[in-house]
Motif scaffolding. Structure first.
Motif, PDB file in Angstrom:
ATOM      1  N   LYS A 192      58.348  66.425   3.889  1.00 48.76           N
ATOM      2  CA  LYS A 192      59.328  66.922   3.738  1.00 48.76           C
ATOM      3  C   LYS A 192      60.085  66.091   2.675  1.00 48.76           C
ATOM      4  N   ALA A 193      60.496  66.402   1.571  1.00 50.09           N
ATOM      5  CA  ALA A 193      61.221  65.710   0.501  1.00 50.09           C
ATOM      6  C   ALA A 193      62.462  65.398   0.722  1.00 50.09           C
ATOM      7  N   ALA A 194      62.658  63.888   0.703  1.00 50.46           N
ATOM      8  CA  ALA A 194      63.910  63.546   0.802  1.00 50.46           C
ATOM      9  C   ALA A 194      65.056  63.747  -0.225  1.00 50.46           C
ATOM     10  N   SER A 195      66.210  63.816  -0.036  1.00 49.32           N
ATOM     11  CA  SER A 195      67.173  63.830  -1.204  1.00 49.32           C
ATOM     12  C   SER A 195      67.065  62.881  -2.168  1.00 49.32           C
ATOM     13  N   GLY A 196      67.142  63.471  -3.558  1.00 47.44           N
ATOM     14  CA  GLY A 196      67.083  62.625  -4.782  1.00 47.44           C
ATOM     15  C   GLY A 196      65.375  62.235  -5.060  1.00 47.44           C
ATOM     16  N   GLU A 197      64.732  62.606  -4.045  1.00 46.13           N
ATOM     17  CA  GLU A 197      63.352  62.290  -4.186  1.00 46.13           C
ATOM     18  C   GLU A 197      62.665  63.248  -5.346  1.00 46.13           C
ATOM     19  N   ASP A 198      61.904  62.769  -6.373  1.00 44.68           N
ATOM     20  CA  ASP A 198      60.977  63.674  -7.375  1.00 44.68           C
ATOM     21  C   ASP A 198      59.941  63.587  -6.951  1.00 44.68           C
ATOM     22  N   MET A 199      59.011  64.541  -7.629  1.00 44.87           N
ATOM     23  CA  MET A 199      57.542  64.701  -7.545  1.00 44.87           C
ATOM     24  C   MET A 199      56.872  63.557  -7.713  1.00 44.87           C
ATOM     25  N   HIS A 200      57.090  62.652  -8.626  1.00 45.82           N
ATOM     26  CA  HIS A 200      56.579  61.436  -8.848  1.00 45.82           C
ATOM     27  C   HIS A 200      56.607  60.675  -7.754  1.00 45.82           C
ATOM     28  N   ASP A 201      57.877  60.379  -7.203  1.00 46.12           N
ATOM     29  CA  ASP A 201      58.031  59.299  -6.128  1.00 46.12           C
ATOM     30  C   ASP A 201      57.038  59.650  -5.001  1.00 46.12           C
ATOM     31  N   ILE A 202      56.958  61.015  -4.727  1.00 47.05           N
ATOM     32  CA  ILE A 202      56.089  61.372  -3.550  1.00 47.05           C
ATOM     33  C   ILE A 202      54.602  61.214  -3.775  1.00 47.05           C
ATOM     34  N   ALA A 203      54.212  61.311  -5.252  1.00 49.26           N
ATOM     35  CA  ALA A 203      53.008  61.211  -5.696  1.00 49.26           C
ATOM     36  C   ALA A 203      52.554  59.631  -5.401  1.00 49.26           C
ATOM     37  N   GLN A 204      53.561  58.964  -5.878  1.00 51.67           N
ATOM     38  CA  GLN A 204      53.264  57.384  -5.626  1.00 51.67           C
ATOM     39  C   GLN A 204      53.567  56.886  -3.916  1.00 51.67           C
ATOM     40  N   LYS A 205      54.136  57.535  -3.332  1.00 53.00           N
ATOM     41  CA  LYS A 205      54.296  57.251  -1.756  1.00 53.00           C
ATOM     42  C   LYS A 205      53.053  57.559  -1.185  1.00 53.00           C
ATOM     43  N   PHE A 206      52.211  58.704  -1.457  1.00 47.92           N
ATOM     44  CA  PHE A 206      51.144  59.054  -0.689  1.00 47.92           C
ATOM     45  C   PHE A 206      49.687  58.943  -1.511  1.00 47.92           C
ATOM     46  N   GLY A 207      49.974  58.217  -2.644  1.00 49.57           N
ATOM     47  CA  GLY A 207      48.784  57.764  -3.397  1.00 49.57           C
ATOM     48  C   GLY A 207      47.927  59.106  -4.082  1.00 49.57           C
ATOM     49  N   ILE A 208      48.448  60.060  -4.559  1.00 46.30           N
ATOM     50  CA  ILE A 208      47.908  61.282  -4.948  1.00 46.30           C
ATOM     51  C   ILE A 208      48.358  61.473  -6.407  1.00 46.30           C
ATOM     52  N   LYS A 209      47.416  62.010  -7.174  1.00 46.35           N
ATOM     53  CA  LYS A 209      47.630  62.295  -8.599  1.00 46.35           C
ATOM     54  C   LYS A 209      48.746  63.195  -8.844  1.00 46.35           C
ATOM     55  N   LEU A 210      49.648  63.088  -9.685  1.00 48.24           N
ATOM     56  CA  LEU A 210      50.557  63.999  -9.853  1.00 48.24           C
ATOM     57  C   LEU A 210      50.247  65.397 -10.201  1.00 48.24           C
ATOM     58  N   SER A 211      49.125  65.472 -11.004  1.00 51.47           N
ATOM     59  CA  SER A 211      48.834  66.955 -11.422  1.00 51.47           C
ATOM     60  C   SER A 211      48.450  67.387  -9.972  1.00 51.47           C
ATOM     61  N   LYS A 212      47.755  66.953  -9.238  1.00 49.35           N
ATOM     62  CA  LYS A 212      47.024  67.524  -8.148  1.00 49.35           C
ATOM     63  C   LYS A 212      48.101  67.973  -7.248  1.00 49.35           C
ATOM     64  N   LEU A 213      49.166  66.976  -7.286  1.00 47.09           N
ATOM     65  CA  LEU A 213      50.368  67.417  -6.311  1.00 47.09           C
ATOM     66  C   LEU A 213      51.136  68.749  -6.522  1.00 47.09           C
ATOM     67  N   TYR A 214      51.161  68.815  -8.109  1.00 39.48           N
ATOM     68  CA  TYR A 214      51.878  69.967  -8.577  1.00 39.48           C
ATOM     69  C   TYR A 214      51.039  71.148  -7.968  1.00 39.48           C
ATOM     70  N   ALA A 215      49.812  71.195  -8.278  1.00 38.09           N
ATOM     71  CA  ALA A 215      48.826  72.185  -8.348  1.00 38.09           C
ATOM     72  C   ALA A 215      48.726  72.673  -6.868  1.00 38.09           C
ATOM     73  N   LYS A 216      48.951  71.773  -5.656  1.00 38.85           N
ATOM     74  CA  LYS A 216      48.734  72.127  -4.487  1.00 38.85           C
ATOM     75  C   LYS A 216      50.078  72.963  -3.842  1.00 38.85           C
ATOM     76  N   ASN A 217      51.275  72.458  -4.543  1.00 43.12           N
ATOM     77  CA  ASN A 217      52.565  73.015  -4.270  1.00 43.12           C
ATOM     78  C   ASN A 217      52.748  74.407  -5.137  1.00 43.12           C
ATOM     79  N   ARG A 218      51.907  74.794  -6.247  1.00 37.82           N
ATOM     80  CA  ARG A 218      51.999  75.965  -7.033  1.00 37.82           C
ATOM     81  C   ARG A 218      53.591  75.697  -7.706  1.00 37.82           C
ATOM     82  N   MET A 219      53.466  74.638  -8.277  1.00 37.01           N
ATOM     83  CA  MET A 219      54.731  74.132  -9.002  1.00 37.01           C
ATOM     84  C   MET A 219      54.529  74.007 -10.576  1.00 37.01           C
ATOM     85  N   ASP A 220      55.477  74.236 -11.439  1.00 40.45           N
ATOM     86  CA  ASP A 220      55.192  73.844 -12.838  1.00 40.45           C
ATOM     87  C   ASP A 220      55.602  72.326 -12.913  1.00 40.45           C
ATOM     88  N   GLU A 221      54.640  71.781 -14.006  1.00 45.85           N
ATOM     89  CA  GLU A 221      55.050  70.359 -14.287  1.00 45.85           C
ATOM     90  C   GLU A 221      56.501  70.008 -14.500  1.00 45.85           C
TER      91      GLU A 221
END
Length: 352
Positions: free
Chosen positions: A304-333
């Motif tokens: 669950k995304a925290a307040s003020g947290e962006d997708m890059h923050d989450i990608a770094q927190k969990f060691g996942i490629k940013l492009s893959k994170l966007y794809a898994k969540n069907r979100m635009d870059e």
């Protein structure tokens, strides 16, 4: 016969002289950036530091420089705990400091000038007045040679080292390229510049327009102590193992840049930028930086995304490629999550 000997002697001297000047040019090309970096941190003119390095090392060819990476002839003293070497200078077999990298020698030289009371008056001088600094060093007893100041000034003016007093660490390589246009054919030098700027003309040195302010000895001591403490903190960074399949990563303890991390861990800046999807080379305190490519999935199903947290923050927190994170969540870059939004880290977000 005498004429032949004289002719040979002249040819040898001419060749030696040419090699010496070529060596000094190469020294400037290699170490100007260190002098400018030190100027920014310790307020010592880059022209003075570079001229001293040229003089002390004979254009980088002295035994101390080659074997000990010691460019300023700094002796051991009682507070030195690093490696040492014996060298005959004022007396036989004196103890001199040995460094792992010339950059350490440059910083040690800055600290040497900044923390000794007999050099305190130098910091009351205009940082752009290399002549005053040269005479100030001689007056403070830096060297015994009565012509020391004029020798420094001669080198500064011969090689236009004063131009480095009007640039900064981001522009110094362009200033070098402007002085030595033939470096465009030197791949190792050009590799230090941003790839997309390889074909651009060398930039003019950028003038620092901040007015010079006199610095008291106490203020200079505080500045040096702060810099030393920051350096110690950055140098103590430990590599950690991420829960996501043991990926190697670090947490930035103080604001710094990608260049510092790249040099510390012997990884190219471009790889660090790519692996961490960085848009800027500046790193902030508590940033997570991976030292290898991240994975295509996280180590947990959702988050669950925290307040003020962006997708890059989450990608770094969990060691996942940013492009893959966007794809898994069907979100635009570029699209960012709202507070409390469920982010998928392993399986793709189901279609509704």
């Amino acid at each position: 016969m005498k004429r032949l000997v004289l002719l040979v002697s002249l040819l040898v001297l001419s060749r030696f002289s040419a090699q010496t000047w070529a060596t000094e040019d190469q020294y400037i090309q290699k170490f100007a950036k260190y002098a400018v970096e030190e100027m920014e941190k310790y307020k010592i003119p880059a022209s003075i530091t570079l001229a001293q390095g040229l003089l002390e090392t004979g254009g980088g060819q002295s035994r101390l420089a080659l074997e000990g990476k010691n460019h300023f002839g700094i002796k051991c003293k009682e507070d030195w705990t690093g490696k040492t070497m014996k060298h005959t200078d004022d007396a036989p077999n004196e103890c001199f400091r040995v460094y792992e990298d010339p950059r350490q020698s440059y910083e040690d030289h800055s600290i040497f000038l900044s923390t000794r009371k007999y050099y305190a008056n130098l910091f009351n001088l205009d940082m752009k007045d290399y002549r005053a600094w040269a005479y100030g060093l001689k007056k403070a007893g830096y060297a015994t040679n009565p012509r020391y100041a004029s020798i420094l000034i001669s080198k500064i003016e011969k090689y236009r080292l004063y131009e480095f007093d009007n640039t900064n660490s981001n522009e110094v390589l362009y200033a070098v390229l402007k002085m030595y246009p033939n470096l465009k054919d030197d791949r190792s030098f050009m590799a230090q510049l941003e790839p997309e700027k390889y074909t651009k003309k060398a930039k003019d040195p950028v003038t620092i327009k901040v007015p010079y302010q006199q610095t008291s000895y106490a203020q200079q001591q505080k500045r040096v102590e702060k810099i030393k403490n920051r350096a110690e903190t950055l140098n103590s960074i430990l590599i950690k193992s991420h829960p996501n399949e043991g990926l190697k990563y670090i947490v930035i303890p103080e604001d710094t840049n990608v260049k510092f991390i790249a040099e510390k861990f012997k990884i190219s800046e471009s790889r660090l930028m790519k692996w961490n999807e960085l848009e800027s080379d500046m790193l902030k305190k508590n940033d997570i930086v991976f030292l290898e490519a991240k994975n295509s999935a996280g180590n947990t199903a959702t988050y669950k995304a925290a307040s003020g947290e962006d997708m890059h923050d989450i990608a770094q927190k969990f060691g996942i490629k940013l492009s893959k994170l966007y794809a898994k969540n069907r979100m635009d870059e570029g699209q960012q999550p709202s507070a409390g939004q469920l982010i998928y880290l392993i399986d793709k977000k189901p279609r509704h």
